[in-house]
Design an enzyme around this catalytic site. Sequence first.
Site, PDB file in Angstrom:
ATOM      1  N   GLN A  86       5.599  24.465  38.001  1.00  0.00           N
ATOM      2  CA  GLN A  86       5.697  25.754  38.682  1.00  0.00           C
ATOM      3  C   GLN A  86       6.929  26.465  38.126  1.00  0.00           C
ATOM      4  OE1 GLN A  86       7.202  26.209  42.876  1.00  0.00           O
ATOM      5  NE2 GLN A  86       5.035  26.635  43.274  1.00  0.00           N
ATOM      6  N   TYR A  92      10.603  35.077  45.860  1.00  0.00           N
ATOM      7  CA  TYR A  92      11.358  34.886  44.624  1.00  0.00           C
ATOM      8  C   TYR A  92      11.255  36.163  43.774  1.00  0.00           C
ATOM      9  CZ  TYR A  92      11.280  30.072  46.256  1.00  0.00           C
ATOM     10  OH  TYR A  92      11.418  28.946  47.029  1.00  0.00           O
ATOM     11  N   ARG A 147       1.537  19.562  52.845  1.00  0.00           N
ATOM     12  CA  ARG A 147       2.028  18.616  53.840  1.00  0.00           C
ATOM     13  C   ARG A 147       1.099  17.422  54.036  1.00  0.00           C
ATOM     14  NH1 ARG A 147       2.719  23.133  58.319  1.00  0.00           N
ATOM     15  NH2 ARG A 147       1.084  23.971  56.962  1.00  0.00           N
TER      16      ARG A 147
END
Length: 399
Positions: free
Chosen positions: A91, A166, A343
Amino acid sequence: MTIGPLTLRNRFVKSGANEGRSRGGLPTEALVEHHRAVAAGGVALTTVAYCAVAGDGRTFADQICLRPDAVRPLRALTDAVHREGAAVAAQITHGGAFSFLKPASGLRPGSASAGFNPTGALHGMPLKRALSPAELETIADIFAAAARIAEEAGFDAVEIHMGHGYLLSQFLSPGENRRDDAFGGDMEGRARFPRMVLRRVLDAVGARMAVMCKIGVFEGYRGGNEGDDAARLASLLEADGAHMLVLSGGMNVQAPWWIFGSKMPIAEMKAAEPGFVGRRALDMLSLMQPRALAFREMYFRDHSRKVRAAVRMPLGYLGGVKSLASVDAALSEDGFDAVVLGRALLHDPALVERFRTGTAEASGCDSCNRCVATMHGPSGTHCVLHAPPDAAPNQRIAG
């Protein structure tokens, strides 16, 4: 499933989620084991989170930076994943004004627009500046160079992070981007710089690596993008040749709870925060959280369906998939091409294999989000329902 030049063994993808297992910009043995275990557990593609394209692109110090001396340690990681039969993505991203580190240049952190910098204010950088067009050209080239380093390190794909607040997201989000030049205004203008980055990365590695983009389908704050905006962005990225989009949401500053579709564990995060100012900021965050917010499976479904209706390109659905029923809904009912898990795999790295063998129909993750509070601890991000992994290997650099 095929993504550009890459063929995957199934349609399960491990999302990029901060592992807390890097030291000084390099991966540790614990990070290698983290992704090896997920690969052994059955996913087709695992994503190494937040690989900064430059030192000033990091959000904090112990974060992978795609520089030449990282190639050998990263090779240890990619080789371990490949031995388990899976592929691995880096990433790639730049934090822009969302950073805890002061730029080496001594200048204010750069972003789409100048003004108050809430993240930087906690770290002695209360103001941010607008990046010039010349600086944007340079950063786009830096993304391309980082993608080449990822290829040299053995990665099969790169995921350009365009969400969560970001740098690229700071351009895409109308609440952040107030420019009046060619890089602002409507979605076409706000997307100009992220599209420049995508095209440079495609030119650099797109014939040999899958090039994906992670975008926000619901930013969750007043003035943020929603499903219709994401659908327009997806159409632009499809026209540029992106191989797949990963559909996410939420913003690190304005609405972090929407990244998870449920409330943040403020008490646990305060206990893990050493600084007085940071703890007071978390108190403010607790006041901002929607009181009625409660987890539900597939919490980005409605917004993501709008993107599905707008494009034909491969899409990975992310956001609250915890059961085989949700997998079937995403793939068979909604027509998404892949399911992206976070998760649920932190709770059980072998969940996909359990799905395959019929020994599980749902994840045991209870969406408490207390894993977020472990992010910067000695053991790295882990599920608190289990004993933390051994901290010692986290101090050793891979390779």
